[in-house]
Design an enzyme around this catalytic site. Structure first.
Site, PDB file in Angstrom:
ATOM      1  CB  SER A 175      -0.942  -0.005   1.199  1.00 21.81           C
ATOM      2  OG  SER A 175      -0.214  -0.107   2.403  1.00 21.81           O
ATOM      3  CG  HIS A 203      -3.802  -1.233  -1.953  1.00 17.64           C
ATOM      4  ND1 HIS A 203      -4.347   0.026  -2.046  1.00 17.64           N
ATOM      5  CD2 HIS A 203      -3.527  -1.424  -0.641  1.00 17.64           C
ATOM      6  CE1 HIS A 203      -4.384   0.588  -0.845  1.00 17.64           C
ATOM      7  NE2 HIS A 203      -3.888  -0.275   0.021  1.00 17.64           N
ATOM      8  CE  LYS A 234      -7.269  -0.447   0.917  1.00 20.84           C
ATOM      9  NZ  LYS A 234      -7.354   0.814   1.665  1.00 20.84           N
TER      10      LYS A 234
HETATM   11  C1  LIG Z   1      -2.969  -3.789   2.625  1.00 19.75           C
HETATM   12  C2  LIG Z   1      -4.173  -3.324   3.383  1.00 19.75           C
HETATM   13  N1  LIG Z   1      -4.841  -4.216   4.140  1.00 19.75           N
HETATM   14  C3  LIG Z   1      -5.925  -3.856   4.832  1.00 19.75           C
HETATM   15  C4  LIG Z   1      -6.398  -2.556   4.804  1.00 19.75           C
HETATM   16  C5  LIG Z   1      -7.589  -2.193   5.615  1.00 19.75           C
HETATM   17  O1  LIG Z   1      -8.745  -2.232   4.827  1.00 19.75           O
HETATM   18  P1  LIG Z   1     -10.020  -1.415   5.280  1.00 19.75           P
HETATM   19  O2  LIG Z   1      -9.789  -0.001   4.847  1.00 19.75           O
HETATM   20  O3  LIG Z   1     -11.161  -2.076   4.591  1.00 19.75           O
HETATM   21  O4  LIG Z   1     -10.084  -1.534   6.771  1.00 19.75           O
HETATM   22  C6  LIG Z   1      -5.753  -1.619   4.011  1.00 19.75           C
HETATM   23  C7  LIG Z   1      -6.300  -0.261   3.905  1.00 19.75           C
HETATM   24  O5  LIG Z   1      -5.943   0.730   4.260  1.00 19.75           O
HETATM   25  C8  LIG Z   1      -4.597  -1.993   3.313  1.00 19.75           C
HETATM   26  O6  LIG Z   1      -3.918  -1.099   2.603  1.00 19.75           O
END
Ligand SMILES: Cc1ncc(COP(=O)(O)O)c(C=O)c1O
Length: 381
Positions: A175, A203, A234
């Site tokens: 990310s 992502h 996302k």
């Molecule tokens: C790699 C990754 N996993 C999990 C999440 C968390 O997802 P959510 O925004 O649905 O809580 C994110 C988001 O920011 C992320 O980038």
């Protein structure tokens, strides 16, 4: 209370502040009354504003109300949830799917449900905070390997003692760096050392692979022996998260993932929206083509200015400047020019790795990208 701590954060340029944003359309929003072009959202395909996706959410509110009213194992699991779980499983090439309240909840529930005392978890050093917390909550032994470094991972696996269960956990698309996990090599090591792979494709879902199915499709890999996790918040333009895996793993999570068992089910409307998004992704592949063109244009443009830009093939385009103050200054100069791309600072990224992290959307035009690059050029003169 906490005055000194907050002051210390401010002194180090690490204090975070909320901004109230309005009038979102995927790539534009007002912040504190001024309109900005956004280069920071994860709504990569622009689906949160898609007519069909919005209509599906509205119809589900009319059909099932605004809240699910209880946890999924009580009465909160409706036909909207079942349909989305099936849609996700099909999209991810898995046999079964399960929904969670968010990606954060998914990782902090799934990892402790699968890995316990006596097991081992091998985790990439740049994995998301929710994975880090999930590993901590599991009582498994934790081994952190260097980012995408298969020698580092293999050395840790080789040195490990015999285990009943071993897990390798990685993001698909990282990310903050916008690079892609070397899944073919990870799968080879998983087979060699008898480990199960947990792939957080937050992502990658909707973004990688020729039909947007994610990191496994990007590499042409099957979904066997991988527990895929992802968010609906996302590229799918909705909210919530999922796991896609074998029926046994999903049944185990239904019976052991505490964030699934003891939390109110997603509203039907967000499930309906995500199902509609999956249908749109199948029908409008041109969104993916535009997204890739935009990511390529921005990477090339920033590299043309002499910057080191991380990542490849993904819509996350991080421009690393190092110092937190410099990252804030670049982000502020871009805001003056009408673009919003926030500075990302420690602890989100390592010390000295502060950056402005741009994300592109399929809704951006070539002109948006060209004007952004020109504004970066002016800001650094
Ligand atoms: C790699 C990754 N996993 C999990 C999440 C968390 O997802 P959510 O925004 O649905 O809580 C994110 C988001 O920011 C992320 O980038």
């Amino acid at each position: 209370m906490f005055e000194q701590e907050l002051h210390a954060l401010r002194e180090k340029n690490l204090l975070r502040r909320l901004k109230v944003s309005g009038a979102m359309d995927g790539i534009r929003a007002t912040l504190d009354g001024r309109l900005y072009r956004l280069f920071c959202t994860n709504d990569y395909l622009g689906l949160s504003g898609h007519t069909e996706v919005r209509a599906a959410a509205k119809a589900a509110i009319d059909g099932a109300g605004t809240g699910a009213g209880s946890a999924p194992l009580i009465s909160g699991y409706t036909s909207y949830h079942q349909r989305l779980a099936d849609d996700i499983a099909r999209f991810k090439g898995a046999e079964a799917g399960l929904l969670f309240g968010s990606g954060y909840v998914a990782n902090t529930s799934i990892i402790p449900a699968l890995a316990g005392a006596g097991d081992a978890v091998f985790s990439d050093e740049l994995n998301h905070a929710s994975i880090v917390v999930g590993c901590r909550l599991s009582r498994a032994d934790k081994f952190i390997y260097r980012h995408r470094d298969m020698d580092s991972l293999e050395a840790l696996l080789k040195a490990d003692r015999p285990r009943a269960m071993r897990f390798i956990v990685t993001e698909g698309v990282f990310s903050m760096d916008g690079d892609v996990a070397p899944m073919p090599d990870i799968m080879v090591l998983a087979r060699r050392y008898n480990a199960t792979v947990i792939l957080d494709d937050a992502h990658g879902t909707g973004v990688l692979g020729c039909t947007g199915r994610g990191t496994l499709e990007h590499y042409g890999l099957p979904a066997d022996n991988v527990i895929q996790v992802g968010t609906l918040g996302k590229a799918l333009g909705s909210y919530g998260a999922f796991a896609a895996a074998s029926p046994d793993v999903i049944d185990w999570l239904v019976n052991g993932a505490r964030g699934f068992m003891f939390s109110t089910s997603l509203p039907a409307s967000v499930c309906a929206a995500a199902s509609a998004s999956l249908a749109v992704i199948g029908r409008e592949p041109e969104r993916l083509v535009t997204l890739r063109r935009n990511a390529g244009l921005l990477r090339d443009g920033l590299r043309g200015l002499g910057f080191t830009v991380l990542g490849e093939d993904t819509p996350i385009v991080p421009l690393v400047v190092g110092d937190a103050g410099h990252a804030l200054a670049l982000s502020a100069a871009l805001m003056d020019a009408g673009f919003y791309a926030p500075a990302i600072r420690p602890p989100t990224v390592p010390e000295g790795g502060s950056r402005v992290r741009f994300t592109v959307s399929a809704l951006h035009t070539e002109e948006d990208i060209r004007e952004l690059v020109e504004s970066v050029r002016r800001a650094i003169r």
